[in-house]
Enzyme design. Sequence first.
Site, PDB file in Angstrom:
ATOM      1  N   LYS A 133       0.842  -1.206   0.000  1.00 51.98           N
ATOM      2  CA  LYS A 133       0.000   0.000   0.000  1.00 51.98           C
ATOM      3  C   LYS A 133       0.878   1.259   0.000  1.00 51.98           C
ATOM      4  O   LYS A 133       0.654   2.179  -0.790  1.00 51.98           O
ATOM      5  CB  LYS A 133      -0.884   0.015   1.235  1.00 51.98           C
ATOM      6  CG  LYS A 133      -1.528   1.374   1.533  1.00 51.98           C
ATOM      7  CD  LYS A 133      -2.368   1.372   2.779  1.00 51.98           C
ATOM      8  CE  LYS A 133      -1.600   1.644   4.026  1.00 51.98           C
ATOM      9  NZ  LYS A 133      -1.345   3.055   4.333  1.00 51.98           N
ATOM     10  N   ASN A 134       1.907   1.263   0.851  1.00 49.93           N
ATOM     11  CA  ASN A 134       2.712   2.483   1.021  1.00 49.93           C
ATOM     12  C   ASN A 134       3.747   2.681  -0.077  1.00 49.93           C
ATOM     13  O   ASN A 134       4.515   3.641  -0.030  1.00 49.93           O
ATOM     14  CB  ASN A 134       3.362   2.492   2.410  1.00 49.93           C
ATOM     15  CG  ASN A 134       2.334   2.745   3.489  1.00 49.93           C
ATOM     16  OD1 ASN A 134       1.190   3.107   3.191  1.00 49.93           O
ATOM     17  ND2 ASN A 134       2.708   2.529   4.725  1.00 49.93           N
ATOM     18  N   CYS A 145      -3.755  12.797  13.060  1.00 46.36           N
ATOM     19  CA  CYS A 145      -4.578  11.588  12.996  1.00 46.36           C
ATOM     20  C   CYS A 145      -4.433  10.899  14.357  1.00 46.36           C
ATOM     21  O   CYS A 145      -3.800  11.407  15.270  1.00 46.36           O
ATOM     22  CB  CYS A 145      -4.125  10.681  11.863  1.00 46.36           C
ATOM     23  SG  CYS A 145      -2.581   9.845  12.197  1.00 46.36           S
ATOM     24  N   ARG A 189       1.522  14.523  13.182  1.00 43.04           N
ATOM     25  CA  ARG A 189       1.882  14.273  11.783  1.00 43.04           C
ATOM     26  C   ARG A 189       2.147  15.591  10.998  1.00 43.04           C
ATOM     27  O   ARG A 189       1.475  15.901  10.021  1.00 43.04           O
ATOM     28  CB  ARG A 189       0.810  13.463  11.064  1.00 43.04           C
ATOM     29  CG  ARG A 189       0.324  12.234  11.769  1.00 43.04           C
ATOM     30  CD  ARG A 189       1.283  11.071  11.825  1.00 43.04           C
ATOM     31  NE  ARG A 189       1.643  10.505  10.551  1.00 43.04           N
ATOM     32  CZ  ARG A 189       0.942   9.561   9.924  1.00 43.04           C
ATOM     33  NH1 ARG A 189      -0.184   9.149  10.441  1.00 43.04           N
ATOM     34  NH2 ARG A 189       1.355   9.066   8.769  1.00 43.04           N
ATOM     35  N   ASP A 221       5.139   0.389  11.939  1.00 40.44           N
ATOM     36  CA  ASP A 221       3.855  -0.155  11.466  1.00 40.44           C
ATOM     37  C   ASP A 221       3.662  -1.607  11.866  1.00 40.44           C
ATOM     38  O   ASP A 221       2.591  -2.168  11.628  1.00 40.44           O
ATOM     39  CB  ASP A 221       3.754  -0.044   9.941  1.00 40.44           C
ATOM     40  CG  ASP A 221       3.609   1.394   9.504  1.00 40.44           C
ATOM     41  OD1 ASP A 221       3.714   1.660   8.297  1.00 40.44           O
ATOM     42  OD2 ASP A 221       3.414   2.266  10.381  1.00 40.44           O
ATOM     43  N   ARG A 277      -8.327  -0.351   5.075  1.00 38.46           N
ATOM     44  CA  ARG A 277      -7.423   0.610   4.421  1.00 38.46           C
ATOM     45  C   ARG A 277      -6.085  -0.041   4.090  1.00 38.46           C
ATOM     46  O   ARG A 277      -5.366   0.424   3.218  1.00 38.46           O
ATOM     47  CB  ARG A 277      -7.182   1.803   5.348  1.00 38.46           C
ATOM     48  CG  ARG A 277      -8.432   2.594   5.636  1.00 38.46           C
ATOM     49  CD  ARG A 277      -8.085   3.866   6.356  1.00 38.46           C
ATOM     50  NE  ARG A 277      -7.052   4.606   5.625  1.00 38.46           N
ATOM     51  CZ  ARG A 277      -6.488   5.706   6.100  1.00 38.46           C
ATOM     52  NH1 ARG A 277      -6.821   6.156   7.283  1.00 38.46           N
ATOM     53  NH2 ARG A 277      -5.566   6.349   5.394  1.00 38.46           N
TER      54      ARG A 277
HETATM   55  C1  EPZ Z   1       4.814   6.881   6.420  1.00 39.47           C
HETATM   56  O1  EPZ Z   1       4.119   7.937   7.025  1.00 39.47           O
HETATM   57  C2  EPZ Z   1       3.818   5.737   6.309  1.00 39.47           C
HETATM   58  N1  EPZ Z   1       2.690   6.157   5.461  1.00 39.47           N
HETATM   59  C3  EPZ Z   1       3.316   5.368   7.705  1.00 39.47           C
HETATM   60  O2  EPZ Z   1       2.451   4.246   7.567  1.00 39.47           O
HETATM   61  C4  EPZ Z   1       4.521   4.953   8.553  1.00 39.47           C
HETATM   62  O3  EPZ Z   1       4.075   4.677   9.867  1.00 39.47           O
HETATM   63  C5  EPZ Z   1       5.543   6.100   8.582  1.00 39.47           C
HETATM   64  O4  EPZ Z   1       5.923   6.455   7.239  1.00 39.47           O
HETATM   65  C6  EPZ Z   1       6.810   5.721   9.337  1.00 39.47           C
HETATM   66  O5  EPZ Z   1       7.390   4.599   8.746  1.00 39.47           O
HETATM   67  C7  EPZ Z   1       2.854   6.118   4.122  1.00 39.47           C
HETATM   68  O6  EPZ Z   1       3.902   5.774   3.613  1.00 39.47           O
HETATM   69  C8  EPZ Z   1       1.660   6.526   3.308  1.00 39.47           C
HETATM   70  P1  EPZ Z   1       7.103  10.055   8.484  1.00 39.47           P
HETATM   71  P2  EPZ Z   1       4.786   9.416   7.057  1.00 39.47           P
HETATM   72  O7  EPZ Z   1       7.023  11.348   7.745  1.00 39.47           O
HETATM   73  O8  EPZ Z   1       5.648   9.594   5.887  1.00 39.47           O
HETATM   74  C9  EPZ Z   1       7.842  13.337  11.770  1.00 39.47           C
HETATM   75  C10 EPZ Z   1       0.477   3.018   7.842  1.00 39.47           C
HETATM   76  O9  EPZ Z   1       0.006   2.473   8.843  1.00 39.47           O
HETATM   77  N2  EPZ Z   1       7.649  14.318  10.683  1.00 39.47           N
HETATM   78  O10 EPZ Z   1       8.157   9.083   8.109  1.00 39.47           O
HETATM   79  O11 EPZ Z   1       3.677  10.393   7.298  1.00 39.47           O
HETATM   80  C11 EPZ Z   1       6.556  12.604  12.111  1.00 39.47           C
HETATM   81  O12 EPZ Z   1       5.777  13.349  13.030  1.00 39.47           O
HETATM   82  C12 EPZ Z   1       1.069   4.399   7.950  1.00 39.47           C
HETATM   83  O13 EPZ Z   1       0.526   2.502   6.705  1.00 39.47           O
HETATM   84  C13 EPZ Z   1       7.890  15.663  10.928  1.00 39.47           C
HETATM   85  O14 EPZ Z   1       8.224  16.052  12.041  1.00 39.47           O
HETATM   86  O15 EPZ Z   1       5.699   9.335   8.350  1.00 39.47           O
HETATM   87  C14 EPZ Z   1       7.064  11.310  12.703  1.00 39.47           C
HETATM   88  O16 EPZ Z   1       7.379  11.535  14.071  1.00 39.47           O
HETATM   89  C15 EPZ Z   1       0.883   4.981   9.334  1.00 39.47           C
HETATM   90  N3  EPZ Z   1       7.737  16.562   9.907  1.00 39.47           N
HETATM   91  C16 EPZ Z   1       8.371  11.057  11.937  1.00 39.47           C
HETATM   92  O17 EPZ Z   1       8.705  12.310  11.332  1.00 39.47           O
HETATM   93  C17 EPZ Z   1       7.358  16.161   8.649  1.00 39.47           C
HETATM   94  O18 EPZ Z   1       7.246  17.030   7.742  1.00 39.47           O
HETATM   95  C18 EPZ Z   1       8.252  10.012  10.828  1.00 39.47           C
HETATM   96  O19 EPZ Z   1       7.139  10.366  10.046  1.00 39.47           O
HETATM   97  C19 EPZ Z   1       7.108  14.787   8.416  1.00 39.47           C
HETATM   98  C20 EPZ Z   1       7.276  13.887   9.444  1.00 39.47           C
END
Ligand code: EPZ
Length: 420
Positions: free
Chosen positions: A22-23, A118, A123, A307, A399
């Site tokens: 999915k991701n 969320c 996020r 995840d 989802r």
């Molecule tokens: C991706 O989300 C995945 N979603 C998430 O999967 C997964 O949990 C996550 O990566 C971590 O592996 C998709 O790929 C669609 P991040 P993402 O940006 O990219 C902080 C699922 O269940 N951050 O890697 O949104 C954030 O708060 C979902 O399939 C900032 O501070 O996660 C977090 O603490 C849930 N500023 C950390 O980075 C930003 O601009 C990692 O988040 C972006 C992120």
Amino acid sequence: MDRIRICGSKSLKGKIQISGAKNSALPLITATLLTDQAVVLENVPALADIVSMSELLMQFGTKVEADLSHNRIQLQTTTATSLVAPYDIVRKMRASILVLGPLVARYGQAKVSLPGGCAIGTRPVDIHLDGLRQLGAEIELSEGYIIAKAPKGLTGADITMPVISVTGTENLLMAATLAKGTTRLINAAREPEIIDLANCLVSMGAKIQGAGSDTITIDGVSSLKGTTYRVIADRIETGTFAIAAAITGGDLLLKNSSLDLIPSVSAQLQRAGVLLDQVGTDIHVRAPNGIHGVDVMTEPFPGFATDLQAQMMALMTVCHGASMITETIFENRFMHVPELCRMGANITIHGSSALIRGVSQLRGAPVMATDLRASVSLVLAGLAAEGETIVHRVYHLDRGYERIEEKLNACGAVIERLAD
Ligand code: EPZ
């Protein structure tokens, strides 16, 4: 809202086909915005989020031919009739933020709703926006929307991301493919989905090196072409069903996936007593001698995937001994804990860590799903528990997991969906 009913204590035995990731499919769909030619994606999972993302692109004027019963989708954006991603779509699917980079790169502008938080955390998207600014875009926030403009196009730059962000890396990687000059993404995410996106972009004519490492170099090109690309296997589904085998004392063959996708997860499962072997393109999983507790900390890839944290916790609830699980990525990703405790688990939370003391047997109970991965951890616990478990709000499950009841029933589970 649909519910899922599980009669537990059945050992799973048989084969499970692992679906496409999915991701990975989600960013690959948004990458099709970068070209006016047709892109065909194969091995796309038939999931609610895939349909939502396709519908979002159709708002921009993308022509979508989806045949998800055969896990195939063709997308072509010859001209954009809109460059707005509305709040009512983005709020339901955070991955919608991934249209921002491609739209700004190809059309020089975009208006995308801020995704908001969320269940698992606030996020933020500051890394996405700061990176686009460094590529020359003007970014303004107005009335809950991101308004991005780059009338002269984007210009390559060295971008150091302060936090490792998967979709942040993906958005900037896509934007950089059409920027003038060279971009280096430093402190980039290393997830397999990043490599998959880079490989697809290269097949479209992009010039990318270093995907999968912490520094990705992109030499911008003037345009990209169409391609046909097959999505990689879903590593989170792989880890989830490996844990399903372990928690039920079963024996499963996971078809068309690789242990290379879950290096730390498989290492931790092996330490806990799970036997995992790569047999050609399949993974053989069983746990003949029970499970003992291991300590786990979630980290960016190749560390233990956040995840799979909830799923690992479900397994640890019935381990011999105890386990400490620490969540370092998201600030609120323990919502499955009170629900697991309703099933007899012994878990106490200390800040970002949870201490799990193994119990001999879980007991079925009505429980509530709160987010995608928490919901599947409750299904896993229900498979192991004595008696009946009803999981409410299973739209979360739909989802991220394609035909999960079908796949589990085929291996001896007793699980059914109860439509409200
Ligand atoms: C991706 O989300 C995945 N979603 C998430 O999967 C997964 O949990 C996550 O990566 C971590 O592996 C998709 O790929 C669609 P991040 P993402 O940006 O990219 C902080 C699922 O269940 N951050 O890697 O949104 C954030 O708060 C979902 O399939 C900032 O501070 O996660 C977090 O603490 C849930 N500023 C950390 O980075 C930003 O601009 C990692 O988040 C972006 C992120």
